[in-house]
Scaffold this motif. Structure first.
Motif, PDB file in Angstrom:
ATOM      1  N   ALA A   1       0.849  -1.191   0.000  1.00  0.00           N
ATOM      2  CA  ALA A   1       0.000   0.000   0.000  1.00  0.00           C
ATOM      3  C   ALA A   1       0.884   1.239   0.000  1.00  0.00           C
ATOM      4  N   TYR A   2       0.248   2.398  -0.237  1.00  0.00           N
ATOM      5  CA  TYR A   2       1.033   3.636  -0.217  1.00  0.00           C
ATOM      6  C   TYR A   2       0.139   4.826   0.088  1.00  0.00           C
ATOM      7  N   LEU A   3       0.765   5.829   0.672  1.00  0.00           N
ATOM      8  CA  LEU A   3       0.140   7.127   0.877  1.00  0.00           C
ATOM      9  C   LEU A   3       0.612   8.037  -0.244  1.00  0.00           C
ATOM     10  N   PRO A   4      -0.267   8.477  -1.140  1.00  0.00           N
ATOM     11  CA  PRO A   4       0.183   9.325  -2.254  1.00  0.00           C
ATOM     12  C   PRO A   4       0.386  10.784  -1.878  1.00  0.00           C
ATOM     13  N   GLY A   5      -0.204  11.219  -0.765  1.00  0.00           N
ATOM     14  CA  GLY A   5      -0.121  12.634  -0.420  1.00  0.00           C
ATOM     15  C   GLY A   5      -0.101  12.890   1.069  1.00  0.00           C
ATOM     16  N   GLY A   6       0.732  12.140   1.800  1.00  0.00           N
ATOM     17  CA  GLY A   6       0.815  12.341   3.239  1.00  0.00           C
ATOM     18  C   GLY A   6      -0.405  11.816   3.963  1.00  0.00           C
ATOM     19  N   ALA A   7      -0.532  12.193   5.231  1.00  0.00           N
ATOM     20  CA  ALA A   7      -1.613  11.689   6.064  1.00  0.00           C
ATOM     21  C   ALA A   7      -2.986  12.035   5.507  1.00  0.00           C
ATOM     22  N   SER A   8      -3.103  13.201   4.878  1.00  0.00           N
ATOM     23  CA  SER A   8      -4.410  13.662   4.410  1.00  0.00           C
ATOM     24  C   SER A   8      -4.878  12.961   3.143  1.00  0.00           C
TER      25      SER A   8
ATOM     26  N   PHE B   1      -5.604  12.294  -2.976  1.00  0.00           N
ATOM     27  CA  PHE B   1      -4.977  13.420  -3.658  1.00  0.00           C
ATOM     28  C   PHE B   1      -3.484  13.420  -3.375  1.00  0.00           C
ATOM     29  N   VAL B   2      -2.743  14.145  -4.231  1.00  0.00           N
ATOM     30  CA  VAL B   2      -1.292  14.142  -4.138  1.00  0.00           C
ATOM     31  C   VAL B   2      -0.803  15.134  -3.093  1.00  0.00           C
ATOM     32  N   GLY B   3      -1.588  16.170  -2.818  1.00  0.00           N
ATOM     33  CA  GLY B   3      -1.287  17.095  -1.725  1.00  0.00           C
ATOM     34  C   GLY B   3       0.128  17.634  -1.753  1.00  0.00           C
ATOM     35  N   SER B   4       0.861  17.375  -0.686  1.00  0.00           N
ATOM     36  CA  SER B   4       2.225  17.892  -0.544  1.00  0.00           C
ATOM     37  C   SER B   4       3.266  16.971  -1.161  1.00  0.00           C
ATOM     38  N   HIS B   5       2.822  15.964  -1.939  1.00  0.00           N
ATOM     39  CA  HIS B   5       3.735  15.033  -2.620  1.00  0.00           C
ATOM     40  C   HIS B   5       4.562  14.215  -1.629  1.00  0.00           C
ATOM     41  N   ALA B   6       3.922  13.833  -0.530  1.00  0.00           N
ATOM     42  CA  ALA B   6       4.564  12.991   0.477  1.00  0.00           C
ATOM     43  C   ALA B   6       4.118  11.554   0.276  1.00  0.00           C
ATOM     44  N   VAL B   7       5.020  10.708  -0.201  1.00  0.00           N
ATOM     45  CA  VAL B   7       4.702   9.317  -0.530  1.00  0.00           C
ATOM     46  C   VAL B   7       5.325   8.411   0.519  1.00  0.00           C
ATOM     47  N   VAL B   8       4.488   7.649   1.208  1.00  0.00           N
ATOM     48  CA  VAL B   8       4.970   6.674   2.199  1.00  0.00           C
ATOM     49  C   VAL B   8       4.570   5.285   1.708  1.00  0.00           C
TER      50      VAL B   8
END
Length: 558
Positions: free
Chosen positions: A433-440, A465-472
């Motif tokens: 799995a992945y977070l495409p845009g941080g926690a939000s 959404f991609v938001g701040s471009h934080a991918v986890v």
């Protein structure tokens, strides 16, 4: 009877907290030479906190005396921010040394819970205190910690305790491109051309619009259109730079400012000139001590080189509040208040900082302006995938071999980020799995590994959404339920408390996730709807995203 009341009041002594002469002397010394403006309250609280390790009731009384402010007003501001230690009468001050350990998602996956337990068991609470902290922007080298003002990557209990015994708590500033080095490679030549009229404001607006540059702090609003909106309102105007990069998993702005800060500073000066802003307020999160030190030195260098007049760029220091990443809450904080989001409309382009039309930009958005104007808008647009203009700085952390800030096209997929930019999954881990845009931005399963990562489009269709471009990146070794609980605990802690749907909603959602047995999906769905529809700002509206995806995509983890 009236005489009895008057006598009783006189016997109790004067009302209110008496002024402590020693505290008044201390605070007056700290503020010597300062202009005692109301908007400087948070900066003055930082001075007291940094000098004495806490803010005592006597200091609050003295500060109120000097600034002609009610003690209650100072207390409500100081107690709002996590990095101020307010000590009441009779209470002991905090331990001399504070060790903060990040417990956000990437650090949790790297073992921060174990680290916190080891530190709590191995430290003397009278000498040092161990505190949980939200994301420190060092996710690529998790787990992260901070000993005093010294940032620690890949932290271990032995390493932290050794550092604590040695007493090296000061900020370490990395090597970066200074003003002189930046000018050697053409830095500020574009700004000179803009100031001299060789590049007109219309040319700048056209270049930004044609390039497709969007706000890269989360919302993705077209930059050129934002300049036009601000210019449409009568001046005087101001500009703010939002460096409060607090979204868990996000660290791109820290990297940019710790390596090449003048690209963002020159971009800010060009933007301020375009909208005729009288001053720039650069708001930087307190969790980035090295960045704060770099900005102090380089803003002073710009003044010494007479590229700006003294005070034109005013650096403001956050105090530990994620909500101040929301632009109107940030403005409230710059004004010296609690970081409570404003009701909109009006938007800050019309009524912003100190009631003036205000242009607000994220650090990375400004960082690209010089390249766009010098290389042309088409150059910038061509750096992205077809239909997705521009390059982006991606913060990638979690279960990949080579985490870090990745320069990749807009519209890149998670599979491409993992395989082509991050060396593949970490050994022994399978992509889950992945977070495409941080926690939000929620949590998507690996089957959506071919979705273009950009604002809107297929990603939005998935409720993300991609938001701040934080991918986890999560693997088969991770529980999505545990990850979701971690994210909701973050939102619960960081809610400003202004509106009930967010304040109580995040608290209730954490409670529902922590219950033993099957989840009450009906209650969670009802709560999700209320939070989305009724919260004042994006924190409460986006907080249920991870829960929604947990219920839709990860039934096995329940």
């Amino acid at each position: 009877m009236n005489q009895h009341v008057r006598t009783g009041r006189r016997d109790r002594g004067p009302k209110g907290r008496p002024l402590d002469d020693a505290a008044l002397f201390e605070v007056r010394g700290l503020l010597e030479g300062q202009e005692l403006r109301r908007d400087m309250l948070i900066e003055f609280l930082h001075l007291i906190q940094d000098t004495y390790g806490c803010i005592s009731a006597a200091h609050i009384r003295a500060l109120g005396e000097l600034m002609r402010l009610p003690q209650a007003e100072i207390y409500e501001v100081a107690s709002f921010y996590d990095h101020f230690d307010v000590v009441r009468e009779g209470d002991a001050p905090p331990a001399p040394l504070t060790i903060r350990v990040c417990d956000s998602l990437s650090c949790m996956m790297a073992g921060s819970e174990k680290l916190i337990s080891e530190l709590e068991a191995g430290t003397d609470p009278s000498l040092m205190r161990v505190m949980r902290a939200p994301c420190m922007g060092r996710c690529a080298t998790a787990p992260a910690a901070r000993v005093g003002d010294r940032e620690v990557d890949s932290a271990s209990c032995d390493g932290i305790l050794s550092l604590a015994r040695e007493g090296g708590f000061d900020t370490v500033v990395p090597e970066y491109v200074s003003l002189y080095a930046y000018q050697e490679f053409g830095g500020y030549q574009l700004y000179d051309r803009v100031r001299n009229g060789d590049v007109s404001t219309d040319d700048l607006l056209l270049a930004l619009s044609d390039s497709g540059l969007r706000g890269l702090g989360g919302a993705g609003f077209p930059a050129g259109k934002k300049w036009g909106f601000v210019r449409s309102y009568a001046g005087p105007r101001l500009m703010t730079v939002n460096g409060d990069e607090g979204e868990p998993g996000t660290f791109k702005d820290r990297y940019l400012l710790e390596s090449d800060p003048h690209r963002a500073l020159e971009g800010a000066l060009i933007a301020a000139h375009a909208v005729e802003a009288e001053r720039i307020y650069f708001y930087m999160r307190d969790e980035y001590p090295a960045v704060l030190e770099i900005l102090r030195m380089e803003i002073a260098a710009l003044e010494a080189a007479e590229l700006i007049t003294p005070g034109f760029i005013e650096l403001r220091r956050g105090a530990g509040a994620y909500i101040c990443g929301e632009e109107s809450a940030m403005i409230e904080s710059i004004e010296g208040k609690r970081g409570l989001p404003r009701h909109r409309p009006p938007y800050i382009a019309e009524v912003g900082l100190f009631g003036r039309p205000t242009l607000n930009h994220n650090v990375e958005t400004l960082w690209w302006i010089r390249d766009i104007v010098e290389n042309g808008p088409q150059w910038f647009a061509d750096q992205g995938k077809p239909g997705h203009p521009g390059p982006r700085s991606w913060s990638v952390s979690g279960r990949v071999k080579e985490p870090g800030v990745i320069l990749a096209p807009a519209g890149v997929t998670i599979r491409e980020l993992i395989d082509d930019y991050c060396g593949g999954m970490a050994d022994g881990h399978q992509f889950k799995a992945y977070l495409p845009g941080g926690a939000s931005g929620g949590i998507l399963p690996a089957k959506y590994d071919d979705v273009p990562l950009d604002f809107g489009g297929p990603l939005a269709d998935l409720g993300s959404f991609v938001g701040s471009h934080a991918v986890v990146v999560l693997s088969d070794k991770d529980s999505v339920k545990d990850a979701t609980l971690n994210l909701l605990k973050f939102f619960k802690h960081e809610s400003c408390g202004q509106c009930t749907p967010c304040r109580s909603g995040t608290e209730k959602m954490v409670e529902l996730l922590e219950r033993e047995g099957p989840l009450d999906e009906s209650a969670m769905r009802d709560l999700e709807t209320v939070m989305r529809d009724a919260s004042i700002c994006g924190l409460g509206q986006a907080a249920p995203n991870p829960v929604n995806h947990l219920l839709v995509h990860f039934k096995d983890d329940l």
